[in-house]
Design an enzyme around this catalytic site. Structure first.
Site, mmCIF file in Angstrom:
data_model
loop_
_atom_site.group_PDB
_atom_site.id
_atom_site.type_symbol
_atom_site.label_atom_id
_atom_site.label_comp_id
_atom_site.label_asym_id
_atom_site.label_seq_id
_atom_site.Cartn_x
_atom_site.Cartn_y
_atom_site.Cartn_z
ATOM 1 C CD GLU A 1 -2.882 -0.967 -0.060
ATOM 2 O OE1 GLU A 1 -3.190 0.176 -0.483
ATOM 3 O OE2 GLU A 1 -3.247 -2.021 -0.621
ATOM 4 C CB SER B 1 17.762 -6.311 -10.724
ATOM 5 O OG SER B 1 17.265 -5.474 -9.715
ATOM 6 C CG HIS C 1 6.566 -10.433 -11.187
ATOM 7 N ND1 HIS C 1 7.304 -11.550 -10.890
ATOM 8 C CD2 HIS C 1 7.459 -9.473 -11.525
ATOM 9 C CE1 HIS C 1 8.595 -11.296 -11.056
ATOM 10 N NE2 HIS C 1 8.713 -10.043 -11.432
ATOM 11 C CB SER C 2 6.764 -6.424 -9.038
ATOM 12 O OG SER C 2 6.561 -5.854 -10.326
#
Length: 469
Positions: free
Chosen positions: A145, A231, A360-361
């Site tokens: 959030e 990443s 996923h993200s």
């Protein structure tokens, strides 16, 4: 020599050639094993070089020692595989045999299926499992959030995969080295990584161990033996194998665990890592979280074989498939893999079958490629947290009042760390240039000076009051 007939030059050459071939055959026999003797090795070589006539010219006693064997007795000697010859053309068919079974300890209602597989963990340890999983879930909701409100730039939740994190982390020693992908925050949570540092990393403030130079959820902690996440997909796999090989050479009595998703297993780094680990006999656990999707690509479009565990035997790796929503199954498999990896110096592959309930993200909208009903099933019917809660309640270790109190307490903890992280300053911009070279090269120093001049001239256009001086 006296008393022997002269040997013609042609016959002498052939005789010498035969002796040379017999010497080679003798050497081959010593390689293939003395139990097979010179007879089989020598005759094989003689038959293949077309010198049967010369062989028959030897004394009669040697002829009697020769044995005739059929093509069925002709065993393969190729160094590249262990196999038998067949005389029928047949390709190996995929998906003919049944799939690798999924090991589990609890059913979906938290009941132990086979009492002999019950790890018999003490109440305190099982409660730590549950509190780590639920605390992670609460932190996920608040930080997700937070990103949606523009407070942080990016986030990845762990919804539905908490059991794979905590079950595996609990089976390791605290000194075992962890290489994560990006969805293993529960491993750090179980190792008591402070909420304040989770928040500091996602906010990139002055308390962040990475000094604000990584994107959110790229955690790392040297004290807890958790290598900083990067990443690029699957790069951690060969790196983890190198670390495991170093541990083996140092007789460190520790294991390396490397986490990755089934999507990352399609990268070339996975092949290189598996093969190196097997051939170098490294004490490593490859832990694959097969959660059904590589971002938006379902497993049905990722591979045609029987998942990831089926690949292990092809590399010579001990492999198992477990129910990733069963924290006890994950614990048992990881504990045994760790024990044997250290004792035997060999790699293990664990494929934990689970489901990614969240997107996923924060850059992904999974409603574009899967249905609400599909997600709802895993969230309501087969969730690792609810399964463990059923177990706790059946043991009399947890009830509704404790659940309500813990939910309130865990949310308070997360919110306190969250508010603290928001109040802290960002790291000094000069830290952009440090911690790479022991002595800063001229080119980098020039860039640092250029940034300083730019901020001195145009600093009013930047929120420099949010940064540490």
């Amino acid at each position: 020599m006296k008393g022997q007939p002269p040997v013609s030059p042609r016959r002498g050459a052939g005789h010498r050639g035969l002796l040379a071939k017999m010497a080679v055959a003798a050497a081959a026999a010593s390689v293939w094993g003395s139990s097979r003797g010179l007879g089989q090795a020598g005759l094989l070589l003689l038959r293949r070089t077309g010198v049967r006539g010369l062989a028959r010219s030897q004394p009669e006693r040697q002829q009697q020692q020769q044995q005739h064997f059929s093509s069925l007795d002709d065993k393969p000697q190729f160094p590249g595989a262990s196999a038998e010859f067949i005389d029928k053309l047949e390709f190996i068919q995929p998906n003919v045999i049944s799939g690798i079974p999924i090991y589990r300890v609890m059913d979906r209602q938290g009941q132990i299926i086979n009492p002999t597989e019950d790890p018999h963990l003490p109440q305190e340890k099982v409660l730590k499992f549950y509190k780590s999983m639920t605390l992670l879930n609460t932190m996920d909701r608040i930080l997700y959030e937070s990103q949606r409100q523009g407070r942080i730039s990016f986030y990845m939740t762990n919804y539905g995969e908490e059991g794979t994190h905590v079950g595996s982390a609990a089976a390791l020693d605290n000194t075992d080295l962890v290489f994560g992908q990006y969805r293993e925050a529960g491993v750090l949570m179980y190792r008591d990584y402070p909420l304040e540092l989770f928040m500091a990393q996602c906010y990139g403030n002055v308390s962040d161990l990475g000094k604000g130079r990584q994107m959110p959820v790229h955690y790392g902690c040297k004290e807890r033996h958790f290598v900083t996440i990067s990443s690029p997909l699957a790069t951690q796999i060969p790196q983890a194998v190198g670390a495991a090989y170093a541990a083996k050479r140092a007789n460190a009595n520790r294991v390396v665990i490397c986490y990755f998703g089934e999507g990352a297993a399609s990268e070339g780094d996975a092949h290189a890592g598996f093969n190196f680990a097997a051939t170098l006999e490294c004490p490593i656990i490859f832990f694959c979280r097969n959660n059904g999707y590589a971002i938006s690509t379902p497993t049905s479009e990722q591979y045609r074989g029987d998942g990831i565990a089926a690949r292990g035997p092809g590399y010579g790796i001990m492999s198992i498939r477990v129910d990733g929503n069963d924290v006890f199954a994950v614990y048992n498999a990881t504990r045994e893999a760790r024990r044997r990896a250290v004792a035997e110096n060999q790699p293990f592959l664990i494929e934990a079958m689970t489901y990614r309930i969240g997107h996923h993200s924060t850059s992904d909208d999974s409603s574009a490629y899967r249905s609400v009903d599909e997600v709802s099933y895993w969230d309501k019917q087969d969730h690792p947290i609810s399964r463990l809660r059923h177990y706790l309640q059946s043991c009399g270790w947890w009830d509704d009042e404790q659940e309500k109190a813990w939910r309130k307490q865990s949310r308070k903890k997360v919110m306190e760390a969250f508010e603290q992280a928001e109040r802290k300053l960002k790291p000094n911009p000069s830290l952009l240039f440090s911690d790479v070279y022991q002595e800063m090269p001229a080119q980098l120093r020039k860039q640092q000076e250029s940034l300083a001049r730019h901020l001195q001239t145009y600093g009013e256009h930047y929120p420099l009051d949010h940064f540490e001086k």
